[in-house]
Motif scaffolding. Structure first.
Motif, PDB file in Angstrom:
ATOM      1  N   PHE A   1       0.872  -1.178   0.000  1.00 27.42           N
ATOM      2  CA  PHE A   1       0.000   0.000   0.000  1.00 27.42           C
ATOM      3  C   PHE A   1       0.903   1.221   0.000  1.00 27.42           C
ATOM      4  O   PHE A   1       1.642   1.465   0.954  1.00 27.42           O
ATOM      5  CB  PHE A   1      -0.911   0.035   1.227  1.00 27.42           C
ATOM      6  N   LEU A   2       0.878   1.987  -1.095  1.00 26.42           N
ATOM      7  CA  LEU A   2       1.768   3.128  -1.249  1.00 26.42           C
ATOM      8  C   LEU A   2       1.135   4.393  -0.664  1.00 26.42           C
ATOM      9  O   LEU A   2       0.064   4.818  -1.094  1.00 26.42           O
ATOM     10  CB  LEU A   2       2.094   3.347  -2.722  1.00 26.42           C
ATOM     11  N   VAL A   3       1.809   4.981   0.290  1.00 22.77           N
ATOM     12  CA  VAL A   3       1.300   6.189   0.946  1.00 22.77           C
ATOM     13  C   VAL A   3       1.462   7.409   0.037  1.00 22.77           C
ATOM     14  O   VAL A   3       0.569   8.240  -0.075  1.00 22.77           O
ATOM     15  CB  VAL A   3       2.019   6.415   2.288  1.00 22.77           C
ATOM     16  N   ASN A   4       2.629   7.543  -0.600  1.00 26.77           N
ATOM     17  CA  ASN A   4       2.898   8.600  -1.587  1.00 26.77           C
ATOM     18  C   ASN A   4       2.679   9.996  -1.014  1.00 26.77           C
ATOM     19  O   ASN A   4       1.925  10.800  -1.550  1.00 26.77           O
ATOM     20  CB  ASN A   4       2.029   8.395  -2.834  1.00 26.77           C
ATOM     21  N   GLN A   5       3.384  10.310   0.056  1.00 24.14           N
ATOM     22  CA  GLN A   5       3.221  11.621   0.699  1.00 24.14           C
ATOM     23  C   GLN A   5       3.540  12.785  -0.232  1.00 24.14           C
ATOM     24  O   GLN A   5       2.987  13.884  -0.084  1.00 24.14           O
ATOM     25  CB  GLN A   5       4.106  11.714   1.942  1.00 24.14           C
ATOM     26  N   PHE A   6       4.422  12.561  -1.213  1.00 24.69           N
ATOM     27  CA  PHE A   6       4.835  13.638  -2.105  1.00 24.69           C
ATOM     28  C   PHE A   6       3.802  13.939  -3.189  1.00 24.69           C
ATOM     29  O   PHE A   6       3.896  14.968  -3.857  1.00 24.69           O
ATOM     30  CB  PHE A   6       6.182  13.302  -2.756  1.00 24.69           C
TER      31      PHE A   6
ATOM     32  N   SER B   1       7.849  17.389   2.114  1.00 26.38           N
ATOM     33  CA  SER B   1       6.839  16.900   1.171  1.00 26.38           C
ATOM     34  C   SER B   1       5.980  18.058   0.673  1.00 26.38           C
ATOM     35  O   SER B   1       5.348  17.967  -0.379  1.00 26.38           O
ATOM     36  CB  SER B   1       5.950  15.845   1.833  1.00 26.38           C
ATOM     37  N   GLY B   2       5.941  19.150   1.437  1.00 28.02           N
ATOM     38  CA  GLY B   2       5.170  20.325   1.053  1.00 28.02           C
ATOM     39  C   GLY B   2       3.752  20.348   1.586  1.00 28.02           C
ATOM     40  O   GLY B   2       3.043  21.346   1.428  1.00 28.02           O
TER      41      GLY B   2
END
Length: 312
Positions: free
Chosen positions: A135-140, A174-175
């Motif tokens: 499961f990819l969180v992908n904060q960026f 991450s912004g």
């Protein structure tokens, strides 16, 4: 209040009025979140939503690329909710961060230093292509990162200050914090200025190439997808030495034990205050200093003196 899950303890952190020079700055004490950083807000929101909508199912592994704090927050969330966690991170990340993640049960995969955080992102992308169990969180790139701060941090800062704010200053990792808080504040007062803090010589917003620096958590070597540069009014570059100086100063003068990205935020805030002494400024203290024991933050500190017993 009594909670049955540590993730319910996230948010509603205190706001500290800190005197820098002649002026006060309002600093959100995000180091008081349960795992010790602002990233708890994002991890709690993303994991809770994913469990509820079925995209994170039993038996899956939570995976993310991180400079450290998000990895720790996800390790906490995974442990609290019963999921394995794997964190990809640059080998320059402090040993303490790695050990905290491992203590929380996460698996840590290190990537080469010269690739910065971008190398960790790419390594995760390659592995995810052949592993549907991740499961990819992908904060960026995940807009829930922004919404965690829009609905939480930004709203709290507005209420903490009674809307009496002219400028928000924060580092760009991450912004999500800058975009979420900035959007919330600007909707209520379009004149609020947003100033980004970046490591000196490694400012992605200025087009700099990736460069090794010591301010972990910001300046990851690329501009995240969720960052909209047009939202930001100015960029303040801060050196490693400035970030360390202000983190140490806050510990010694105020008893507040913060990391280097918080030091960078405070250094930038004082620079801005000197230029605009009438501005009312808010910022973030993203994490605690315990995760930096092996870094420059603690180098050159006074030795501990041990006095032996005198013989009778």
């Amino acid at each position: 209040m009594i909670f049955d899950n540590v993730l319910k303890c996230v948010g509603n952190t205190p706001c500290l009025a800190l005197k820098l020079g002649k002026n006060l700055i309002h600093a959100k004490a995000e180091f008081m979140n349960p795992s010790g950083s602002v990233k708890d807000r994002v991890a709690a929101r993303i994991i809770d939503l994913a469990i509820n909508d079925g995209s994170l199912r039993p038996g899956m592994c939570i995976a993310e690329a991180s400079s450290g704090n998000m990895g720790i927050s996800l390790a906490m969330a995974g442990a609290a909710c019963g999921y394995d966690v794997t964190i990809y991170m640059c080998e320059t990340a402090s040993v303490e961060r790695r050990n905290i993640m491992r203590m929380l049960g996460a698996n840590v995969i290190l990537t080469p230093a010269h690739q910065s955080v971008g190398g960790a992102v790419e390594a995760l992308r390659v592995d995810a292509a052949s592993d549907p169990n991740l499961f990819l969180v992908n904060q960026f790139g995940n807009k829930e990162n922004i919404l965690a701060h829009y609905n939480g941090t930004g709203k709290e800062i507005w209420e903490d200050t009674g809307g009496n704010i002219d400028c928000f200053i924060n580092g760009i990792g991450s912004g999500g914090t800058m975009m979420g808080v900035g959007t919330y504040l600007r909707e209520r007062n379009p004149d609020i200025r947003l100033i980004a803090v970046e490591p000196k010589g490694a400012a992605s917003l200025l087009g700099h190439k990736p460069k090794l620096h010591s301010i972990e958590g910001i300046g990851d070597g690329f501009l995240p997808d969720i960052v909209k540069p047009e939202y930001i009014d100015a960029i303040q570059e801060i050196s490693d030495a400035q970030a360390i100086e202000y983190a140490r100063k806050l510990a010694r003068d105020k008893g507040i034990f913060i990391g280097m990205s918080a030091g960078a935020n405070l250094a930038a805030a004082e620079i801005v205050m000197n230029e605009h002494p009438d501005w009312r400024i808010a910022t973030i203290l993203p994490d605690r200093a315990e995760r930096y024991f092996s870094t420059q933050l603690f180098a050159g500190q006074p030795n501990i003196v041990s006095k032996g017993r005198t013989a009778a």
